[in-house]
Design an enzyme around this catalytic site. Structure first.
Site, short mmCIF file in Angstrom:
data_model
loop_
_atom_site.label_atom_id
_atom_site.label_comp_id
_atom_site.label_asym_id
_atom_site.label_seq_id
_atom_site.Cartn_x
_atom_site.Cartn_y
_atom_site.Cartn_z
N CYS A 143 0.83 -1.22 0.03
CA CYS A 143 0.04 -0.14 0.09
C CYS A 143 0.95 1.11 0.05
O CYS A 143 0.48 2.30 -0.50
CB CYS A 143 -1.21 -0.10 1.26
SG CYS A 143 -2.27 -1.01 1.07
N CYS A 188 -7.25 -7.49 -3.34
CA CYS A 188 -7.53 -7.19 -1.86
C CYS A 188 -8.77 -6.93 -1.57
O CYS A 188 -9.37 -6.35 -0.56
CB CYS A 188 -6.47 -6.21 -1.71
SG CYS A 188 -4.72 -6.43 -1.67
N CYS A 216 -5.28 1.80 4.85
CA CYS A 216 -3.82 1.65 4.11
C CYS A 216 -2.68 2.82 4.51
O CYS A 216 -1.72 2.95 4.06
CB CYS A 216 -4.19 1.50 2.75
SG CYS A 216 -4.89 2.97 2.05
FE1 SF4 Z 1 -1.24 -3.54 -2.65
FE2 SF4 Z 1 -3.48 -4.58 -1.88
FE3 SF4 Z 1 -2.52 -2.29 -0.95
FE4 SF4 Z 1 -3.54 -2.50 -3.50
S1 SF4 Z 1 -4.74 -2.53 -1.69
S2 SF4 Z 1 -1.80 -1.21 -2.84
S3 SF4 Z 1 -2.86 -4.40 -4.18
S4 SF4 Z 1 -1.69 -4.49 -0.75
#
Ligand code: SF4
Length: 232
Positions: free
Chosen positions: A116, A201, A226
């Site tokens: 993220c 995700c 995130c």
């Molecule tokens: Fe990476 Fe999943 Fe975050 Fe998207 S949501 S940036 S794929 S960890």
């Protein structure tokens, strides 16, 4: 005007008034970072309908749903606007994938946060760098991690002021607005995806589940941010 004064003035006011006051107060220091979520589409409609020249930015993590790209193009066409797309740093993505694999985020929370960071946080920082204030579609009702969201708040992670015009909105208000104004939205919302992020995700959820439970479904609710909103 201080952030606190603006918060006191705007808390509880309608979304259009909040965006209008944000534009009047901050002018060219203001940007709208849209993820093309239903809430963000409402804000896009408000800005475009009023013809306020607030720039639009978004992130392409490289792992989005095909439906999200279609909606991005449709939204630009429908409103006659340009949404500037920011991408992750190629070298950082390549180094991360070389070291930890293409789907590293399934292996640990740390790996997920690293992904993220590379695919979202760093590009967002670049997107927001020229501005002092950003508009955002967060709602208090969305999850346990968003219960304290205010109409105007300090974004200490990015060193900016964040304005959330829909902070007090209920889900029905979002969908009522979208239906009334025929606002384009992601068809995945009709297939059980209340919150849409990267395809790998995000999963569909039942109506009884928390709105954010489909994001990183293998993690506990308190981890499900995130870092974009300073609550990672
Ligand atoms: Fe990476 Fe999943 Fe975050 Fe998207 S949501 S940036 S794929 S960890």
């Amino acid at each position: 005007m201080t952030t606190e004064q603006l918060r006191n003035e705007l808390e509880g006011r309608d979304a259009e008034h909040i965006v209008r006051r944000a534009w009047e107060t901050y002018g060219t220091s203001l940007v709208f970072a849209t993820s093309l979520a239903a809430e963000d589409q409402v804000i896009t409609d408000i800005i475009a309908r009023n013809k306020w020249p607030i720039p639009f930015v978004t992130l392409d993590t490289g792992r989005l749903f095909a439906e999200t790209y279609l909606l991005l193009a449709e939204t630009e066409k429908r409103y006659g606007i340009k949404i500037q797309v920011y991408f992750p740093d190629r070298d950082k993505v390549e180094a991360m994938v070389a070291e930890k694999g293409i789907n590293l985020f399934y292996d640990s929370i740390d790996n997920r946060k690293q992904c993220c960071h590379v695919r979202k946080l760093e590009p967002l920082k670049r997107a927001l760098a020229p501005y002092r204030v950003w508009l955002c579609g967060l709602r208090r009702e969305q999850s346990v991690t968003r219960a304290a969201v205010q109409a105007v708040e300090e974004d200490t992670a990015n060193g900016l002021v964040k304005i959330n015009p829909l902070a007090s909105w209920k889900e029905q208000e979002v969908w009522g607005y979208i239906a009334a104004r025929q606002v384009p939205y992601n068809p995945l919302h009709d297939q059980g995806f209340p919150s849409i992020g990267c395809a790998c995700c995000t999963r569909a959820v039942k109506r009884t589940e928390d709105v954010r439970s489909g994001r990183w479904g293998w993690e506990q609710p308190e981890h499900k941010e995130c870092g974009l909103h300073g609550r990672s």
